[in-house]
Write a protein that holds these residues in place. Structure first.
Motif, PDB file in Angstrom:
ATOM      1  N   GLY A 147       8.996 -15.408 -53.290  1.00  0.00           N
ATOM      2  CA  GLY A 147       9.015 -16.903 -53.030  1.00  0.00           C
ATOM      3  C   GLY A 147       9.919 -17.163 -51.519  1.00  0.00           C
ATOM      4  O   GLY A 147      10.516 -16.047 -50.830  1.00  0.00           O
ATOM      5  N   SER A 148       9.722 -18.283 -51.047  1.00  0.00           N
ATOM      6  CA  SER A 148      10.434 -18.390 -49.715  1.00  0.00           C
ATOM      7  C   SER A 148      11.279 -19.600 -49.994  1.00  0.00           C
ATOM      8  O   SER A 148      11.120 -20.733 -50.846  1.00  0.00           O
ATOM      9  N   LEU A 149      12.439 -19.562 -48.992  1.00  0.00           N
ATOM     10  CA  LEU A 149      13.371 -20.721 -48.907  1.00  0.00           C
ATOM     11  C   LEU A 149      13.713 -20.876 -47.381  1.00  0.00           C
ATOM     12  O   LEU A 149      13.843 -19.816 -46.721  1.00  0.00           O
ATOM     13  N   SER A 150      14.182 -22.003 -47.121  1.00  0.00           N
ATOM     14  CA  SER A 150      14.874 -22.338 -45.930  1.00  0.00           C
ATOM     15  C   SER A 150      16.246 -22.894 -45.790  1.00  0.00           C
ATOM     16  O   SER A 150      16.546 -23.455 -46.733  1.00  0.00           O
ATOM     17  N   MET A 151      17.074 -22.338 -44.731  1.00  0.00           N
ATOM     18  CA  MET A 151      18.406 -22.846 -44.553  1.00  0.00           C
ATOM     19  C   MET A 151      18.559 -23.235 -43.257  1.00  0.00           C
ATOM     20  O   MET A 151      17.936 -22.595 -42.012  1.00  0.00           O
ATOM     21  N   HIS A 152      19.260 -24.150 -42.985  1.00  0.00           N
ATOM     22  CA  HIS A 152      19.482 -24.973 -41.540  1.00  0.00           C
ATOM     23  C   HIS A 152      21.003 -25.189 -41.479  1.00  0.00           C
ATOM     24  O   HIS A 152      21.568 -25.625 -42.185  1.00  0.00           O
ATOM     25  N   ILE A 153      21.411 -25.121 -40.149  1.00  0.00           N
ATOM     26  CA  ILE A 153      22.674 -25.583 -39.706  1.00  0.00           C
ATOM     27  C   ILE A 153      22.373 -26.819 -38.944  1.00  0.00           C
ATOM     28  O   ILE A 153      21.812 -26.527 -37.879  1.00  0.00           O
ATOM     29  N   PRO A 154      22.996 -28.083 -39.358  1.00  0.00           N
ATOM     30  CA  PRO A 154      22.424 -29.024 -38.742  1.00  0.00           C
ATOM     31  C   PRO A 154      23.261 -29.294 -37.151  1.00  0.00           C
ATOM     32  O   PRO A 154      24.224 -28.645 -36.998  1.00  0.00           O
ATOM     33  N   ASP A 155      22.591 -29.686 -36.226  1.00  0.00           N
ATOM     34  CA  ASP A 155      23.098 -29.876 -34.978  1.00  0.00           C
ATOM     35  C   ASP A 155      24.101 -31.005 -34.978  1.00  0.00           C
ATOM     36  O   ASP A 155      24.028 -31.958 -35.693  1.00  0.00           O
ATOM     37  N   VAL A 156      25.191 -30.939 -33.943  1.00  0.00           N
ATOM     38  CA  VAL A 156      26.174 -32.082 -33.903  1.00  0.00           C
ATOM     39  C   VAL A 156      26.359 -32.343 -32.517  1.00  0.00           C
ATOM     40  O   VAL A 156      26.002 -31.622 -31.879  1.00  0.00           O
ATOM     41  N   PHE A 157      27.015 -33.618 -32.248  1.00  0.00           N
ATOM     42  CA  PHE A 157      27.087 -33.941 -31.084  1.00  0.00           C
ATOM     43  C   PHE A 157      28.017 -33.330 -30.150  1.00  0.00           C
ATOM     44  O   PHE A 157      28.919 -32.824 -30.568  1.00  0.00           O
ATOM     45  N   LEU A 158      27.757 -32.952 -28.754  1.00  0.00           N
ATOM     46  CA  LEU A 158      28.504 -32.388 -28.107  1.00  0.00           C
ATOM     47  C   LEU A 158      28.610 -30.739 -28.160  1.00  0.00           C
ATOM     48  O   LEU A 158      29.258 -30.019 -27.824  1.00  0.00           O
ATOM     49  N   VAL A 159      27.743 -30.156 -29.033  1.00  0.00           N
ATOM     50  CA  VAL A 159      27.674 -28.765 -29.375  1.00  0.00           C
ATOM     51  C   VAL A 159      26.383 -28.342 -29.178  1.00  0.00           C
ATOM     52  O   VAL A 159      25.468 -28.861 -29.660  1.00  0.00           O
ATOM     53  N   THR A 160      26.431 -27.175 -28.514  1.00  0.00           N
ATOM     54  CA  THR A 160      25.125 -26.608 -28.082  1.00  0.00           C
ATOM     55  C   THR A 160      25.002 -25.278 -28.781  1.00  0.00           C
ATOM     56  O   THR A 160      26.017 -24.656 -28.667  1.00  0.00           O
TER      57      THR A 160
END
Length: 241
Positions: A147-160
């Motif tokens: 099986g597959s799964l996805s994980m993400h770190i959301p972008d935040v303002f003023l952080v690249t």
């Protein structure tokens, strides 16, 4: 009439100039001072550094970078970023980084630098920048082998985000932006610059993982954002491991 004209010029000068209060920096000899002006989407045509000795070092339009002064690549929040490498006591004083855009809008950031004499042998000195670490809430995922799964770190303002990596249960570090791995794939979206799709190809994928986004806040401050997550699988009897 002349008084009115001078007053008008002064007002416009105030509109086009954005000077900051100097921030205080205490560094050890051999460390680096990171500077940057927040320019966002303005088109910067001039970027130059004013040293405590009032010497001007130009980086845009003519890039005079060398081993001491380095113009960094543009990012989403700044088109005028400079690192001053290997500082010593001769660098004490006020540094000012200036930017000018194509609309003649001027901005600057000031840095009051104090350099401390190093108390450790040169080979033991640490010139790595301080890194702020932010831990996101841990997540748990249940799936099956294959099986597959996805994980993400959301972008935040003023952080690249400059690097995106994941650490497996065995401690293996995977650079998602530069390498390819079986069962592990970089995944980005409009709201996340650091994400991963994991296909559970074996039991070695079961356990505790960490997704790590490394980058800059405000264009100069180093930050590391960590998302811990757990992968569990069910065997043929419905037992979760």
């Amino acid at each position: 009439m002349w008084s009115l004209l001078l007053l008008t010029c002064a007002v416009f000068a105030g509109v086009n100039s954005n000077a900051s209060v100097a921030s205080i920096h205490n560094l050890n000899e051999g460390e680096s001072l990171h500077t940057g002006v927040l320019t966002f989407f303005r088109n910067v045509i001039k970027c130059y550094l004013e040293t405590p000795a009032k010497t001007i070092i130009e980086f845009k339009p003519n890039n005079n970078s060398d081993e001491k002064y380095e113009l960094l690549e543009d990012n989403e929040v700044s088109q005028c970023r400079v690192t001053i490498h290997n500082v010593d006591v001769n660098d004490n004083g006020l540094w000012i980084l200036h930017s000018v855009d194509d609309g003649d809008s001027r901005s600057s950031e000031s840095y009051n630098l104090t350099v401390n004499l190093s108390q450790v042998p040169e080979e033991e000195s640490n010139s790595e920048p301080e890194v702020e670490v932010e831990y996101l809430p841990q997540q748990t995922n249940e799936t099956v082998l294959g099986g597959s799964l996805s994980m993400h770190i959301p972008d935040v303002f003023l952080v690249t985000t400059e690097t995106c990596k994941v650490i497996s249960p065995s401690g293996q570090n995977y650079d998602l932006k530069n390498d390819n791995f079986t069962g592990i794939e970089l995944h980005t979206s409009a709201v996340s610059s650091c994400g991963v799709i994991i296909t559970v190809v074996g039991e070695e994928f079961v356990g505790n993982w960490s997704l790590i986004a490394e980058g800059l806040r405000y264009g100069t401050d180093h930050i590391e954002r960590r998302l811990p997550f757990v992968i569990k699988v069910e065997d043929g009897r419905g037992v979760t491991k």
